[in-house]
Design an enzyme around this catalytic site. Structure first.
Site, short mmCIF file in Angstrom:
data_model
loop_
_atom_site.label_atom_id
_atom_site.label_comp_id
_atom_site.label_asym_id
_atom_site.label_seq_id
_atom_site.Cartn_x
_atom_site.Cartn_y
_atom_site.Cartn_z
N ARG A 92 149.29 77.88 18.47
CA ARG A 92 150.77 79.98 19.26
C ARG A 92 149.64 80.20 20.83
O ARG A 92 148.39 80.30 20.55
CB ARG A 92 150.86 80.59 17.99
CG ARG A 92 151.82 79.90 17.11
CD ARG A 92 151.98 81.08 16.35
NE ARG A 92 153.15 81.96 16.62
CZ ARG A 92 153.27 83.07 16.16
NH1 ARG A 92 153.18 83.12 14.97
NH2 ARG A 92 154.54 83.86 16.51
N GLN A 195 160.28 90.00 10.11
CA GLN A 195 159.03 90.01 9.13
C GLN A 195 158.93 91.62 8.33
O GLN A 195 158.32 91.55 7.44
CB GLN A 195 158.11 89.85 10.51
CG GLN A 195 157.31 88.69 11.04
CD GLN A 195 157.79 88.37 12.24
OE1 GLN A 195 159.03 88.94 11.99
NE2 GLN A 195 157.73 87.50 12.82
N ASP A 236 148.61 91.60 19.13
CA ASP A 236 148.13 90.28 19.06
C ASP A 236 147.04 90.30 20.45
O ASP A 236 146.71 88.89 20.65
CB ASP A 236 149.69 89.51 19.70
CG ASP A 236 150.50 89.33 18.29
OD1 ASP A 236 151.22 90.22 17.91
OD2 ASP A 236 150.20 88.07 17.67
O1 MRU Z 1 155.16 86.31 15.13
P1 MRU Z 1 154.51 86.98 14.33
O2 MRU Z 1 154.93 87.09 13.22
O3 MRU Z 1 152.80 86.13 14.25
O4 MRU Z 1 153.20 88.22 15.25
C1 MRU Z 1 152.57 89.18 14.55
C2 MRU Z 1 152.61 90.34 15.42
O5 MRU Z 1 153.51 90.59 16.26
C3 MRU Z 1 151.64 91.62 14.94
O6 MRU Z 1 152.51 92.24 14.77
C4 MRU Z 1 150.53 90.92 14.75
O7 MRU Z 1 150.06 89.45 14.78
C5 MRU Z 1 149.38 92.08 14.40
S1 MRU Z 1 149.04 92.09 13.02
C6 MRU Z 1 148.26 92.15 12.18
#
Ligand code: MRU
Length: 355
Positions: A92, A195, A236
């Site tokens: 990713r 989520q 992220d």
């Molecule tokens: O696509 P995802 O579910 O991996 O995205 C996750 C997020 O955007 C969270 O807000 C981010 O990773 C920070 S959380 C510890």
């Protein structure tokens, strides 16, 4: 402090077990991994997700790769191991924690001595534990900003499932709840992968914290009705000027917060700070399959013929962020100068984050 009962990443002693987040909240199934390439697929397919969690998972996957290649070809294990690391790094593109963890594992490998598997396993466990410790620290820092009786809206899943344990933004929610200060916790569903509805609600209910779900498009009205004083999210990646890259929809929450005088708190460990990226414009935003928008649980919901645009993340300009909470302290109204000074003052000159 309140403990979380959820462990999404588990090292068995010889293999890696991941709680399959695609099947939550209805089924709790752990999948067992013995090879790094299968773990790379698991990260891409969202068996495990959340920035710190994919970094920790990738670190354990490097241990699997070393185990596998050392036993298969003791004289020629380094090149296949490096190929696996490369493949993991491409699983990713947006969360910086993935490459951060892989860089740390490579550094450990370069001075591993004659037992690389043991050295790598020790490092993966350290990365995992340090993340839990950082979350607990951030939970306390963030809770300290919140007034008794405040309510919060959180977004995506930033809890134990998204981290080594406890959570970033959800860690702040946990700590504030444990301190008896929170009136209500709202969670945005987080279309299209849900989520919030599937994972955050499951985590909070499991830990005894009542949660009220809203559709993502109810957020502005919730704020207009003065139902929340805070929006708290994770990240992220945080760029050197304080721009926050996070789940698609974070930017619109931040815009609406500013309009309504609601405070925007971003909670991110140093492993999410990317001082090598000048601002958020340079980030690669992952594009996910159209089917995530056009279908629900494998059944088409959109009109036949419609196409979808499905970026997984967006960029919130630093000017819309009121507080950036890290394990090393809180930066109020983050900007390039404040982040540079903060980074320079970290123990070891910021070695916990990207330079
Ligand atoms: O696509 P995802 O579910 O991996 O995205 C996750 C997020 O955007 C969270 O807000 C981010 O990773 C920070 S959380 C510890």
């Amino acid at each position: 402090m309140m403990k979380s009962s959820i462990q999404a990443i588990h090292w068995t002693g010889s293999s890696l077990q991941l709680l399959d987040q695609r099947r939550l909240p209805h089924e709790e199934v752990y999948l067992d991994y013995q090879e790094a390439t299968a773990v790379a697929d698991a990260i891409r397919d969202m068996v495990v997700r959340g920035a710190p969690a994919i970094g920790i998972t990738a670190a354990y996957a490097v241990v699997l790769a070393a185990q596998q290649h050392l036993s298969a070809s003791p004289g020629n294990w380094h090149a296949p191991l490096m190929r696996d690391i490369q493949r993991l790094s491409e699983a990713r593109p947006t969360a910086v924690n993935l490459v951060w963890a892989l860089e740390r594992m490579q550094q450990r490998l370069s001075r591993a001595g004659d037992d690389p598997v043991a050295a790598l396993l020790g490092e993966a466990k350290r990365i995992h534990q340090e993340d839990i410790d950082a979350n607990i620290r951030m939970g306390e820092e963030g809770a300290g900003l919140i007034q008794r009786g405040d309510s919060v809206l959180t977004y995506c899943n930033t809890g134990s499932l998204a981290t080594g344990g406890y959570g970033t933004a959800l860690g702040v929610v946990r700590s504030t709840w444990a301190a008896g200060k929170l009136a209500r916790v709202f969670a945005g569903e987080t279309r299209p992968w849900l989520q919030g509805a599937r994972l955050t609600a499951w985590e909070l209910i499991r830990d005894g914290i009542p949660v009220t779900l809203i559709t993502d498009n109810a957020a502005a009205f919730l704020m207009q009705k003065q139902q929340v004083q805070w929006v708290i999210t994770g990240a992220d990646r945080v760029a050197a000027n304080g721009d926050v890259i996070n789940k698609i929809g974070t930017y619109q929450l931040a815009v609406v917060c500013r309009y309504h005088g609601v405070k925007m708190m971003v909670v991110a460990p140093l492993s999410t700070l990317d001082m090598g990226m000048p601002d958020g414009r340079q980030v690669v935003i992952e594009q996910r399959p159209e089917a995530e928008v056009l279908e629900q649980a494998g059944r088409r919901i959109a009109a036949n013929g419609a196409t979808a645009w499905n970026p997984a993340f967006d960029v919130t300009p630093a000017t819309l962020v009121d507080y950036l909470v890290t394990e090393a302290g809180v930066i109020t109204a983050p900007d390039r100068e404040k982040l540079a000074a903060f980074h320079a003052n970290l123990p070891g000159g910021g070695s916990g984050s990207h330079n």
